[in-house]
Scaffold this motif. Sequence first.
Motif, PDB file in Angstrom:
ATOM      1  N   GLU A 113       0.836  -1.198   0.000  1.00  0.00           N
ATOM      2  CA  GLU A 113       0.000   0.000   0.000  1.00  0.00           C
ATOM      3  C   GLU A 113       0.872   1.249   0.000  1.00  0.00           C
ATOM      4  O   GLU A 113       1.748   1.404   0.840  1.00  0.00           O
ATOM      5  CB  GLU A 113      -0.910   0.007   1.224  1.00  0.00           C
ATOM      6  N   PRO A 114       0.644   2.158  -0.941  1.00  0.00           N
ATOM      7  CA  PRO A 114       1.417   3.408  -0.933  1.00  0.00           C
ATOM      8  C   PRO A 114       0.863   4.362   0.113  1.00  0.00           C
ATOM      9  O   PRO A 114      -0.250   4.200   0.620  1.00  0.00           O
ATOM     10  CB  PRO A 114       1.185   3.956  -2.350  1.00  0.00           C
ATOM     11  N   LEU A 116      -0.844   7.782   0.769  1.00  0.00           N
ATOM     12  CA  LEU A 116      -1.709   8.598  -0.072  1.00  0.00           C
ATOM     13  C   LEU A 116      -1.818   9.998   0.519  1.00  0.00           C
ATOM     14  O   LEU A 116      -2.374  10.178   1.606  1.00  0.00           O
ATOM     15  CB  LEU A 116      -3.096   7.970  -0.193  1.00  0.00           C
ATOM     16  N   PRO A 127      -0.439   9.036  -4.705  1.00  0.00           N
ATOM     17  CA  PRO A 127       0.287   7.896  -4.115  1.00  0.00           C
ATOM     18  C   PRO A 127       1.788   8.163  -4.046  1.00  0.00           C
ATOM     19  O   PRO A 127       2.409   8.531  -5.044  1.00  0.00           O
ATOM     20  CB  PRO A 127      -0.038   6.738  -5.068  1.00  0.00           C
ATOM     21  N   SER A 136       3.487   4.788  -7.951  1.00  0.00           N
ATOM     22  CA  SER A 136       3.762   5.683  -6.830  1.00  0.00           C
ATOM     23  C   SER A 136       4.882   6.655  -7.194  1.00  0.00           C
ATOM     24  O   SER A 136       5.756   6.340  -8.004  1.00  0.00           O
ATOM     25  CB  SER A 136       4.166   4.882  -5.590  1.00  0.00           C
ATOM     26  N   ALA A 403      -4.841   5.086   4.654  1.00  0.00           N
ATOM     27  CA  ALA A 403      -5.419   5.967   3.648  1.00  0.00           C
ATOM     28  C   ALA A 403      -6.536   6.826   4.218  1.00  0.00           C
ATOM     29  O   ALA A 403      -6.673   8.005   3.863  1.00  0.00           O
ATOM     30  CB  ALA A 403      -5.948   5.142   2.474  1.00  0.00           C
ATOM     31  N   PRO A 442      -5.655   7.708  -8.731  1.00  0.00           N
ATOM     32  CA  PRO A 442      -4.903   8.913  -8.343  1.00  0.00           C
ATOM     33  C   PRO A 442      -5.604  10.177  -8.820  1.00  0.00           C
ATOM     34  O   PRO A 442      -6.353  10.153  -9.814  1.00  0.00           O
ATOM     35  CB  PRO A 442      -3.553   8.726  -9.040  1.00  0.00           C
TER      36      PRO A 442
END
Length: 790
Positions: A113-114, A116, A127, A136, A403, A442
């Motif tokens: 998971e990036p 955010l 991201p 990302s 997030a 995004p």
Amino acid sequence: MSRVGRTFLQAFGGALFAVLAPVLVLAADAPAQTAAPTAGQASKHVVWDGNRTLPAHLIPLRDENDEPVIPTEADPLPYSARFTCGPCHDYSTIRGGWHFGAMTAAVNGRPGEPWLQVDPKTGTVLPLSYRKWPGSYDPKALGLTAWDFTLLFGRNMPGGGPAEPSDEEALAEPQARWNVSGKAEVNCLACHNRSGRQDHSEWAKQILRENLRWAATAAGGIGEVGGMASRLKETWDIVDGPNLDDHEWAVVPSVKYRAGDFDSKQRYFFDLNYKPADDRCLVCHSVSPKDAAMWSVDADVHTAAGLKCTDCHRNDLGHLMVRGYEGEAADTGNRTAESFTCRGCHLGENANGDKTVLPGRLGAPYPKHTGLPLVHFKRLACTVCHSGPKPKEGFTRVRTSRANRLGVYGVATWSTDMPSVIEPVYIKDGRDKISPQRLVWPAFWAKWAGKTLVPLKPAEVEAAAGDLLKPEERIAQVLIALSQVTAEDETPVLAAGRFVFAPNVDGGLDATERAAAQAAPAAVWGIRKGSEITPLVPDFDPSAADKDPAIETRFQEFLQALGTDTAKPGEPAIVVRKALYRFIGGFLDISEAPAGLAATPGPGWLVEGKFVPLATDFDIRTVTAKAGTEQTLTEEQVALVLGALAKTGTEDEYVYVSGGRLFQLDKAGKLFARKNKAAEPVTWPLAHNVRPAQQSLGWKGCTDCHSGGSDFFFTKLKGAGPLLTKSVDKRSAASFMGLGGLFQRVFGLSFIVRPAFKILLAICAFVAGSLLFLAGLVALGRVAGFMEKR
């Protein structure tokens, strides 16, 4: 040691460092990544003696100067994990772990998971990751410093990494305030503290206050921390001590230790878990369906069976966690990781399908998969059938801790619905296997640099946009000003279209939908009492002898209140027929309205002799369009902001990305949308929650996936983002898998006739078998002579 002593030592140390700095720089070429300890370092490691118990941690606390913490001392410093835990656990080894070493990691493995960056005002969902995962952006490449990153995401960081830069890196950030806030060291207690005092909400609050060096002490329940470093001048330093000139606003952070928790030798007892409890992991790794009730959500099947997160996600002192995905052993060189994948634990197979792994760890059952064609094992990850919510129309929208800022509790609401995270989306992974993944679209402003898009910081967009992004703020400020003179049971509102807008405690607007019969095309400022709304300016004749004097008294209050609006564009005024009401010199002034003003009755502003409504048509049009939606931008706003960015004095071409589309202005200045790789959704694999076998795909047969209208292949996904628009990407589940939708539909329809086809085949087989049986009897009779040959 007293603060005076520490002040002297730090001042002396600073002077000494200035003298020795050139020598230190020449010697400072050791790698930042964790390296194997030398013989001299080995004594700093605690070697396991084979006993499976955890020693009691009754130890002295030490501060960032490696001085003992005396809880009864005046103005004690917060404890330091580096120097408190470091004598037994090599700190430099730990800080290279998975949760702390993203900036310097040599191996990043499967995408996760990036981070955010979410900014509703500018419509940003960007991201970010230091690990350079697909989709990302590198924070450093976008101009985000370690300080910026820590303030953005520190609430879910366990210290270390960007929150603990080297002294050289800290000095290289002129806008940062490391000297004031200190650094957030690796917070051992965030995971290993068994005490019920461990409070993630307190950690998040301390990070927001820029109390970085104090955060672990406060969150661990070791002491009570007051004051805010964010309010101190940038010249303040820890050695300066309390702010004697301000005891209310710019209060220096301080620690009040719980003296009763220390023994007579000033030692503190840490109630620790060697293996962190699941609730420590779930602080940052919770994922739940949006709007689901807590009682309705089932736990992972492994949790229900009694396993803990750390039973599979293990690590040594280096804290390089076993992540448990196929191929991890090849990525990291850790062969033990093969035992903690789905296939390794349940089937005893490595990523290539070889039976080289010890199966059945922790009592894992062996699944038979009776009747399942082998092609499924070749093309699908185990998690396709067993993990995440089952496929349904429109997919499942979830919220994650990182997030959506979950798990931070207090008077204010931290959690958010945006960004929109979707699961499970089935996509081919790096091993060419289809696996379930989470997805986010995004959204960001950017400029072209050659053929590459470079995202802009939200602050850059706000600076160029000016007031274009503030219609809700302007209307809210008017309503808040009016609320100063309304009764407790009255609320100033703006009624426009189908909605009534009222100010909320956060300084924004709450929209309530009205019945269709009550909707009015013109906007009306009013006062709501119960369910009734009365106009702020009633229709009456100011020249009438029998007019109600209370009306003009109310006008005076309204005008006086509007005068306190800091963003007012001019003098507040009210026009009723031919009368102009103003508040001048502390009194209500009534004069004849100029001919041009009499045609526009109601409250407003006098700006350079012209009457301007309290809210412009643009503001009302914008807030009304977005009311009842999650979106924070309209196409009109995007077009205007792109135009404003184009006027910033550069020749760059600017765009906005949202919902799977890239928006920009054509030569005529009109907004248009098109596809672009930068607008593609960002995905990362999911593994949990794992469902029980009876809830797995295929339990009810092939038609769980293979049917003419299967949600597995044919559910549709629309692009989501902050922009209110119809120009969004639309895709089917099959398109994400890279499979042909028509073939899958025809193949799925074949399962409808398969039962009849099986019956027909059975009949044919019976007839053919009967004929063969009769032919065999005839042949046997002839051979035996029972039948006459002819």
